[in-house]
Design an enzyme around this catalytic site. Structure first.
Site, mmCIF file in Angstrom:
data_model
loop_
_atom_site.group_PDB
_atom_site.id
_atom_site.type_symbol
_atom_site.label_atom_id
_atom_site.label_comp_id
_atom_site.label_asym_id
_atom_site.label_seq_id
_atom_site.Cartn_x
_atom_site.Cartn_y
_atom_site.Cartn_z
ATOM 1 N N GLU A 42 0.858 -1.190 0.000
ATOM 2 C CA GLU A 42 0.000 0.000 0.000
ATOM 3 C C GLU A 42 0.891 1.237 0.000
ATOM 4 O O GLU A 42 1.814 1.337 0.798
ATOM 5 C CB GLU A 42 -0.870 -0.032 1.266
ATOM 6 C CG GLU A 42 -1.510 1.285 1.643
ATOM 7 C CD GLU A 42 -2.088 1.295 3.067
ATOM 8 O OE1 GLU A 42 -2.380 2.393 3.566
ATOM 9 O OE2 GLU A 42 -2.233 0.218 3.681
ATOM 10 N N LYS A 131 -10.672 -1.662 8.077
ATOM 11 C CA LYS A 131 -9.404 -1.500 8.779
ATOM 12 C C LYS A 131 -9.750 -1.038 10.193
ATOM 13 O O LYS A 131 -10.434 -0.032 10.361
ATOM 14 C CB LYS A 131 -8.566 -0.455 8.050
ATOM 15 C CG LYS A 131 -7.393 0.071 8.835
ATOM 16 C CD LYS A 131 -6.501 0.879 7.917
ATOM 17 C CE LYS A 131 -6.175 2.232 8.498
ATOM 18 N NZ LYS A 131 -5.211 2.968 7.704
#
Length: 212
Positions: A42, A131
């Site tokens: 990411e 998340k």
């Protein structure tokens, strides 16, 4: 790479996060992580040159790594990230508009959530996982507790995860963990010690491969 992204995430269990490193060391960092066995990478959008990195990595590691964008705060940033080639979008916050956009584009969105209400809202909006952030402050017991009633929702635990507690976090029910500075060590990057970064990545990968 035809394997479903969520399936791959549950197998790999680690999302390495590139944040705030210089654009010129980005490529060497990605390569070091790849050599260390990292598949999910990411790049946060508040990193200089993030969109360029996302496109370059997407092209270079096609079929070998899954490249996503992090710190995607709103729909404008989501559109830029998808245009750059991000396969998934990760945020510190929940913005339903971003989730709807991802669903529409066929791109996974894993928004930042903390409370049970946010977690359920994100999932209802169409997020395939959430998340849970900031886990470093909330602690692993928080994750254990919310997994009780919400164990049908895949959770990526981010914040405060390191080599010593990664196994505990996964055992508490996280599908995967987000690893920033404890894996993508800025000091190692700054000093150009990419072989050490690879070794660090290998240590994390070895640790998760031992989890049930």
């Amino acid at each position: 790479m035809s394997k479903n992204l969520m399936q791959a995430l549950s197998e790999e269990k680690i999302v390495a996060i590139i944040r705030g490193i210089s654009a010129e060391s980005g490529d060497a960092t990605a390569e070091a992580l790849y050599q260390g066995g990292i598949v999910f990478l990411e790049v946060t959008l508040n990193t200089d040159g993030a969109l360029g990195m996302i496109s370059r990595f997407k092209e270079k590691y096609e079929g070998r790594m899954r490249i996503g964008a992090g710190t995607v705060l709103d729909i404008g940033q989501a559109k830029e990230a998808v245009a750059a080639g991000a396969e998934y979008l990760i945020s510190p916050n929940l913005d339903e508009e971003v989730v709807y956009y991802g669903v529409e584009q066929g791109v996974e969105v894993w928004p930042g959530t903390m409370t049970p209400t946010e977690i359920v809202r994100a999932y209802k909006a169409g997020a395939s996982a959430v998340k849970v952030f900031p886990l470093g402050s909330l602690g692993v017991n928080y994750l254990k507790e919310i997994r009780g009633p919400l164990n049908h929702i895949p959770m990526v635990a981010t914040g405060g995860v390191n080599l010593n507690n990664i196994r505990t976090v996964l055992d508490a029910g996280a599908i995967a963990v987000g690893l920033g500075g404890n894996l993508v060590d800025k000091q190692l990057v700054k000093e150009g010690k990419f072989d050490e970064l690879t070794k660090l990545a290998q240590a994390f990968v070895a640790e998760v491969k031992g989890t049930k």
